[in-house]
Design a protein around this motif. Structure first.
Motif, PDB file in Angstrom:
ATOM      1  N   LEU A   9       6.092  47.796  42.524  1.00  0.00           N
ATOM      2  CA  LEU A   9       7.374  47.285  42.031  1.00  0.00           C
ATOM      3  C   LEU A   9       7.233  45.849  41.527  1.00  0.00           C
ATOM      4  N   ALA A  10       6.502  45.021  42.259  1.00  0.00           N
ATOM      5  CA  ALA A  10       6.330  43.620  41.869  1.00  0.00           C
ATOM      6  C   ALA A  10       5.551  43.507  40.562  1.00  0.00           C
ATOM      7  N   LEU A  11       4.479  44.270  40.439  1.00  0.00           N
ATOM      8  CA  LEU A  11       3.655  44.194  39.226  1.00  0.00           C
ATOM      9  C   LEU A  11       4.368  44.773  38.015  1.00  0.00           C
ATOM     10  N   SER A  12       5.099  45.875  38.204  1.00  0.00           N
ATOM     11  CA  SER A  12       5.828  46.440  37.070  1.00  0.00           C
ATOM     12  C   SER A  12       6.907  45.471  36.588  1.00  0.00           C
ATOM     13  N   ALA A  13       7.577  44.792  37.534  1.00  0.00           N
ATOM     14  CA  ALA A  13       8.577  43.784  37.153  1.00  0.00           C
ATOM     15  C   ALA A  13       7.922  42.629  36.400  1.00  0.00           C
ATOM     16  N   ALA A  14       6.741  42.228  36.849  1.00  0.00           N
ATOM     17  CA  ALA A  14       6.026  41.142  36.174  1.00  0.00           C
ATOM     18  C   ALA A  14       5.620  41.544  34.760  1.00  0.00           C
ATOM     19  N   LEU A  15       5.173  42.778  34.592  1.00  0.00           N
ATOM     20  CA  LEU A  15       4.772  43.239  33.264  1.00  0.00           C
ATOM     21  C   LEU A  15       5.970  43.337  32.323  1.00  0.00           C
TER      22      LEU A  15
END
Length: 203
Positions: free
Chosen positions: A161-167
């Motif tokens: 979730l954190a990485l997808s939000a960052a992308l």
């Protein structure tokens, strides 16, 4: 040696991967596609080599939009053996990048970069990436399969979730970077599977 009919059964390529490869080629050309696929092939050879050394026959290869997966019966492997097989893929990419840096200087800079990116991305603790598998194996080895599953599930969901939000943030800020879209979609899909409590079975 594999016959043609054996290859069709043992190597499966999804239509989604073909579409993604065509899209990538249109935007970046055949040379960069070949570089990325070369790094990916080296990654899978690392896994394959480790499995063969451990006495586990590789029976096939599935290539999808979010990566490749070797088909092999790993049930007889110990936790250290499975961990070695999992980390052999990123290890092969890292070793290649280091060797090219020492021997080739800037001549192989693109291929070196592709290997480094593939190594780092696959070590992200999100299942079914190698980092997610390694996290489960380490936790299961230390505290048992149930504890390993809990650790892997929560870490994978939060990291995805954190990485997808960052992308998505990067895509919005740059006004494009659509090549990040498949990675963001894959991470969201992984988070959804973890949230739904889906079991991960590695062939």
């Amino acid at each position: 040696m594999w016959r043609l009919c054996d290859l069709r059964e043992r190597i499966r390529i999804s239509p989604g991967f073909c579409l993604l490869a065509a899209w990538f080629t249109l935007g970046s050309g055949w040379e960069l596609l070949g570089t990325v696929l070369g790094a990916a092939a080296l990654h899978e050879l690392g896994h394959c080599g480790a499995l063969r050394l451990l006495g586990v026959p590789v029976t096939g290869l599935r290539i999808g939009i979010f990566g490749a997966e070797l088909a092999a019966d790993r049930r007889g492997l110990s936790y250290p053996g499975e961990l070695a097989a999992v980390l052999a893929g990123p290890g092969a990419n890292l070793l290649c990048a280091l060797l090219l840096t020492v021997l080739g200087g800037t001549r192989w800079v693109v291929f070196t970069g592709a290997n480094l990116v593939l190594c780092v991305f696959n070590l992200v603790p999100v299942r079914p990436l190698d980092g997610g598998r390694a996290l489960y194996l380490l936790a299961a080895w230390a505290a048992g399969p149930a504890a390993g599953e809990i650790a892997a599930r929560w870490t994978s969901m939060i990291a995805a979730l954190a990485l997808s939000a960052a992308l998505v943030f990067v895509m919005v800020r740059t006004g494009g970077s659509l090549w990040l879209l498949p990675a963001a979609a894959g991470l969201l899909s992984a988070a959804g599977r973890e949230l739904a409590g889906q079991d991960f079975k590695y062939s």
